[in-house]
Every structure is written in structure tokens, then in C-alpha cells.
Design an enzyme around this catalytic site. Structure first.
Site, short mmCIF file in Angstrom:
data_model
loop_
_atom_site.label_atom_id
_atom_site.label_comp_id
_atom_site.label_asym_id
_atom_site.label_seq_id
_atom_site.Cartn_x
_atom_site.Cartn_y
_atom_site.Cartn_z
N GLU A 1 15.12 40.41 -3.37
CA GLU A 1 15.14 41.09 -4.75
C GLU A 1 15.73 42.43 -4.68
OE1 GLU A 1 11.03 41.00 -5.69
OE2 GLU A 1 10.57 42.87 -4.38
N ASP B 1 0.82 36.85 -7.47
CA ASP B 1 1.24 38.07 -7.13
C ASP B 1 0.59 39.38 -7.60
OD1 ASP B 1 3.59 39.57 -6.70
OD2 ASP B 1 5.04 38.79 -8.31
#
Length: 654
Positions: free
Chosen positions: A456, A401
Site C-alpha cells: 500500500e 482492520d
């Protein structure tokens, strides 16, 4: 194919190409024009070389990309300028026609035309290393088309919402957008998508408004960086050099692509980015297994009603064993453990609350593999040591990430991680990354990318509504797979939805709409984003989610309109899965099952919006019926609605 100079036809064994010389043949740069057509003859490209190199694109005689210049400036030569052709070679592949122009100066330009679109690239054969000072990639679009753009004022984000313009005239000069970028001509029905493929050791391409045209735009090479941004662990660029890339002189450069379509359905089945990508370099791929994962982060690790403490403060061994058991009982291949299992700055420092080795060992005994999250900069501090560690504790994959860049250095990182992970038989799910450009074909251990405004955002804002859900497949998904993370079980209407964070978030659209994402979206590594206890309430929903594949053998797009609706059917072996979604407008559609094999009776499990789904988005109807290739079904979709169908061969045959 034929190579046919005007008034003087020559035969080549490999394809059709038209060459017109505007001056006598000599060693100086002269104007030469080439015509290259797609195998179905519908798409044609005109290429003009000489003092400069330009191209134009026409579909069935309609000019859709007007004369557009291409070049690449190195430190001591400008490719595409003052061109002297040493050799023009026409060839054809199974799906394309190609022209390669070998040019004085140790380089070549390659042009390809598929029925899906046009692409070109530079190839250099220069002995020494080179610096790419700049690149010119002009897309001179006809008139002022409508546009769907994910705009950005930086080189760090691919997760913004799409902005729709009825005309590019309304876009401010200098405005930049990520690729793929979609432009639409309503009068002719033509859709154009600008994209790129085979991006290695080079910055990613954006498009930037420049008067009446769009130009390629790239981040310059970073010369000074420091950790900052999220968690103070993102490599943030503070200074950039006056060039794009420093690279080897013997290489291919990325393909620049113009996709062309007159049917929105074709966009949902356009794989030109992947077709143009380099083939796999991995000899053994038997260990790479697509699949679905249970995952704790989206729903804040909350297990309401479970007999163990849950929530983010309780991410411990017992909680993850609970997820392992859920995955095993429901035939999910993976558990995705997100941030918190180790130190963000030293992933070898395991959180003492979570015996991650024990969780992985127990999961393996239950045929569940475990992916582990990590920060890109942390992983790269000592890549060999960290990957060896991850492999030693039994992880089957990693979620890497917070790259937040796509300059040359960042693209080198991504390839190096994929390459080194493959040596340890580790799969990779990239997050906080730039869009895919076919690297997952070259390194098939890359099982997904984020680079999308995903689920998200339901925690924070209203941007990812059903209209957004019906844009991603037509634009972002053309680049490659995307980790949207579907599976919300608290489904809300437009009026009822509110962002929730922290806590249990909701999804916009109906339950059936959410299920359809597992068919429509390209996601070899797919999350079930919601809490296991929510799925357990609906055994029939889990019947579908357990069975639905993440990769397929065949895709048929039955109906589609950008931003409005889509129906897609996909085959895995003998079984078919179909999904449909609509935006906030209700829609009545017919599902024609004529794609099924004749003479066979199938059993279909159908999940549709319930009669009151317009006011209660969680309401759905599940029924099981017998169908054949003669079956036609009328299906009503509520606002933000959809349907999902699982079709398997029955033991009965007609």
C-alpha cells in the site's frame, strides 16, 4: 539428559543441566547457577538466581548476550527477586533442552534452549487474580552491534520502514522499536533477534535503548479511550493505568526470545516463535483453507478496457462479479472485498449498490470463497450478532482492520475475535494490528496478519523498495505470516518509480522480482494486488500465479544476505517453487537444483529478468526447460531484480 551439580553428579532421565550452589542449601534466597545447552551444544545459557535472576547467552563460547536481569513485579510479590528454589527440573523435547525452576511464592521460571535460540517465561500458580505492575526483560548485548529496527515513538504502529544503524552507539537513549528486532555482529558473523511468543491477555513487547543495553517495554493498561484517528472509528487511548495487565493468577506468561544465527540463511527458516506457541485448540480445521485472492483496493478497483464501469465509485454487484469470474477462471480460491460493501459503523447495513449476498452466492457456485472487510471496533460492538450476520450471508472469512494497539485489552480483542470466528467457521485476516506471536498456531483460522510496511505504501512514498523487500523476510517474517499484498504489474526501476494515489500504482523492482515474493514471503492468505485486466495480458504470468501455493511442506534456503539477496526453494507435494530477489544492486547467482529427487526429470517454468530489465523493469523472459537434480543454472538479476521458477515432475524419467 544429566543434572550435574559441581562435584556431585546426579542422573535424571530427561536432559543435561549444570548446577552450581554458591551457598549451603536452606530456605533463604541463595545464589545458584545453572548451565543449559542446546541439543547441538553450540548455544549455552547461564542462569543465576538469588536476590535477583539473570541470564547470559554464548554461542560456541562467544558471549553474545551479557548478564541480563529478568523479573516481573506483581502487586504483592516480585517474581525473579529473592528467589528460593523449591525444585529444579531438567527435561528435553524433540528440539530443545529445558529447565523449570519451581520457586517459593507459587510461581516458576522456565528456560529453553533450541539450536535456533533461547527463550524464557514466567508461570504463576496464584489462587487469586493478579496485577502485573511492571516487567523487567533486559537484553545486554555484547559491544555495540549493528541494528535493523522498525522504530516507533508510540504503541500504535507496526508498519514503519526499517532503520539500519552501523552501531547501536548511534541510537538515541530511550528510542523504542517493535519486535522482532535484529542486531548484527559483523566481526563474528552472529545475528541476534529479540522476539516474543505465546502472547495472550498481555501487552506486546517492544525494546527500548537504555545505555548499553536494550530493555523490554510495554504499553500500560488503558483506562480511558475514545473513537478517533482514521475514519473516527479507531479506539484511541487517552489515559493509562500504572500497571501492564490485570489477569488470572494461574497462567503462563509470554516467552521472551533471543534467536541466534551465524548464517543469514537460517533466519529465513527460523520458526522459533511458532514452535514456542500453544498448540491448536480447534478440533476440526478441515474448513480452514489457505489460498490466493483477487482484491480491488490496491488498484482502486480500476479495470481499464473492461466492458463495465470500474473505479472506486463503481464498486457494485457487476464489478465484484467480474472479480469472481477472474478468480474462478484462474483457480484463485478467494475474492477479498474491502471497505465500502457496508457501513463502517454498522456492518449489517449493506451498501445498496452491492448485492453482497448475491455476489457471495454466485462465487460459491464457482468455488470461490469471499472475505469481507470490517472495522475492529465496529465488529466488537456486538461481536456475536455481527459474526452471525457475516456467517449468515455466506462469508468464509473476515479482514478485521484498525486495531492500532497491542495493550492487554487489544490483545484480548484479537484472541476473542479469532475464537468466536472459529465457532462460525470464519477465517480471519488481521490488519492494522500488532505483529504475530504464534496465535495463528493456537487459532489456525487466523490466516494472515498485516503488521508490515506493505505494498500500500507504493501509493504514497518510496519506502518499500527492493532493499526493504530484502529486510522483511529476515526480521518481520520471523514473527509469523505477513500480508504484504504483492503482485504489482506496473513494475518500475529506481529512476522511474513515483507514488500514485489515486489511480493505478506501480511497484518498485522488476516483474520477476515481484513474482518471487509469492515464493519467499510467508502468506497463507495471499493477495493478487493488481487489476485483473493487467494479469490477463500475461497468460504465462497467470500460469505461475494460479499454481504457486501459499503454504508448503518443505523449505530450503539456498543463499541469503540480509537486505541484499535471497534464494529460497519450497516444496508442495512433488512440486518445487523457487524465488530469488536482489536489492538495487544487480546480482549473478547460481541456482543448484540438487535438492530435487535423483533419477527424475522435471519440467521447469522459469521467469527471469529480461536483458533490458535494468531500464524497463516490466521486461521478463519466460522459458520452459527440462531439469534434474544435477542441473545448475546461472541467473542474472537486474537492479531490483529476481527470478521465479515452477518445477514439476515430467512424465519422463531417467
Amino acid at each position: 539428559m544429566l543434572l550435574t551439580p559441581k562435584n556431585n553428579q546426579m542422573n535424571l532421565k530427561t536432559g543435561i543441566l549444570c548446577l552450581i550452589c554458591f551457598a549451603g542449601i536452606n530456605t533463604q534466597a541463595i545464589d545458584k547457577k545453572y548451565e543449559l545447552k542446546s541439543p547441538d551444544k553450540k548455544l549455552s545459557v547461564s542462569i543465576l538466581t538469588g536476590d535477583s535472576t539473570t541470564y547470559s547467552v554464548a554461542y560456541k563460547g562467544l558471549n553474545v548476550v551479557l548478564t541480563s536481569a529478568i523479573s516481573m513485579k506483581l502487586q504483592n510479590i516480585e517474581l525473579g527477586k529473592k528467589v528460593t528454589i523449591n525444585k529444579a527440573a531438567a527435561s528435553s523435547g524433540k528440539e530443545f533442552n529445558e529447565l523449570t525452576l519451581s520457586i517459593k511464592g507459587d510461581y516458576a521460571m522456565v528456560f529453553r534452549v533450541y539450536k535456533e535460540g533461547f527463550a524464557y517465561r514466567f508461570i504463576t500458580n496464584i489462587k487469586d487474580s493478579v496485577k502485573v505492575i511492571s516487567e523487567q526483560a533486559v537484553f545486554n548485548l555484547l559491544k555495540s552491534p549493528a541494528a535493523f529496527l522498525q522504530e516507533t515513538d508510540n504503541y500504535t504502529s507496526w508498519e514503519g520502514p526499517y532503520v539500519k544503524y552501523v552501531s547501536t552507539e548511534l541510537i538515541a537513549n530511550g528510542k523504542r522499536a517493535t519486535t522482532p528486532a535484529l542486531f548484527s555482529y559483523h566481526d563474528s558473523g552472529v545475528e541476534l533477534v529479540i522476539a516474543e511468543s505465546d502472547l495472550f491477555d498481555y501487552p506486546g513487547m517492544y525494546v527500548q535503548k537504555n545505555g548499553d543495553q536494550y530493555n523490554g517495554n510495554w504499553a500500560q493498561y488503558p483506562t480511558k479511550t475514545e473513537l478517533g484517528s482514521w475514519g473516527n472509528f479507531v479506539s484511541v487511548v487517552k489515559e493509562r493505568a500504572g500497571f501492564l495487565a490485570s489477569t488470572t493468577g494461574k497462567r503462563t506468561f509470554p516467552w521472551r526470545i533471543v534467536m541466534v544465527s551465524v548464517d543469514d540463511r537460517d533466519l529465513l527458516n527460523n520458526h522459533l516463535v511458532r514452535k514456542l506457541a500453544s498448540p491448536s485448540i480447534l478440533k476440526d480445521t478441515s474448513w480452514i483453507k489457505p489460498g490466493k485472492a483477487t482484491w480491488e483496493w490496491w488498484h482502486d478497483a480500476l479495470l481499464p478496457g473492461a466492458d463495465i464501469p470500474s473505479g472506486m465509485p463503481n464498486r457494485n454487484t457487476a464489478l465484484y462479479n467480474y472479480y469472481v469470474d477472474f478468480a474462478a477462471e484462474n483457480k484463485l480460491e478467494y475474492l477479498m472485498i474491502d471497505a465500502g460493501w457496508s457501513d463502517n459503523y454498522d456492518l449489517t447495513k449493506i451498501n445498496p449498490k452491492n448485492d453482497v449476498r448475491g455476489v457471495i452466492k454466485r462465487a460459491k457456485e464457482k468455488n470461490v470463497g469471499v472475505f469481507l472487510w470490517c472495522v475492529g471496533t465496529t465488529l466488537l460492538k456486538d461481536l456475536d450478532k455481527n459474526l452471525d450476520f457475516l456467517a449468515s450471508i455466506g462469508a468464509v472469512g473476515i479482514k478485521v482492520d484498525f486495531f492500532d494497539r497491542d495493550d492487554q485489552l487489544a490483545m484480548q480483542w484479537i484472541e476473542t475475535i479469532a475464537k468466536e470466528a472459529a465457532k462460525r467457521k470464519l477465517m480471519v485476516n488481521f490488519h492494522g494490528c500488532s505483529k504475530p506471536t504464534g496465535m495463528e498456531k493456537t487459532y489456525p483460522n487466523i490466516v494472515n496478519y498485516e503488521a508490515v510496511r506493505g505494498a500500500e505504501s507504493d501509493k504514497w512514498d518510496y519506502t518499500i523498495d527492493p532493499a526493504h523487500h530484502l529486510l522483511m523476510p529476515f526480521i518481520r517474517m520471523l514473527a509469523g505470516p505477513m500480508d504484504y499484498t504483492p503482485g504489482a504489474m506496473r513494475n518500475k526501476t529506481k529512476a522511474a518509480f513515483k507514488p500514485i494515489d489515486p489511480g493505478l500504482p506501480s511497484g518498485q523492482g522488476t516483474r520477476a522480482h515481484e513474482l518471487a515474493m509469492f515464493v519467499l514471503y510467508d502468506q497463507p492468505f495471499a493477495m493478487l494486488a493488481d487489476s485483473p485486466v493487467e494479469y490477463m495480458k500475461y497468460p504465462d504470468i497467470m500460469q505461475f500465479l494460479s499454481a504457486v501455493p501459499t503454504v508448503y511442506d518443505e523449505t530450503k534456503v539456498l543463499a541469503a544476505k540480509i537486505g541484499e539477496y535471497a534464494i529460497v526453494a519450497k516444496r508442495k507435494g512433488e512440486d518445487w517453487y523457487a524465488g530469488a530477489m536482489t536489492n538495487w544492486e544487480p546480482k549473478d547467482l547460481e541456482l543448484d537444483l540438487s535438492f530435487l529427487k535423483p533419477g527424475i526429470t522435471y519440467t521447469a517454468d522459469i521467469y527471469t529478468d529480461g536483458p533490458d530489465a535494468a531500464t524497463n523493469a516490466e521486461q521478463y523472459v519466460h522459458q520452459t526447460i527440462e531439469v534434474t537434480n544435477r542441473t545448475k543454472m546461472k541467473v542474472k538479476m537486474a537492479p531490483g531484480g529476481g527470478f521465479a521458477i515452477m518445477i514439476k515432475k515430467s512424465i519422463f524419467k531417467k
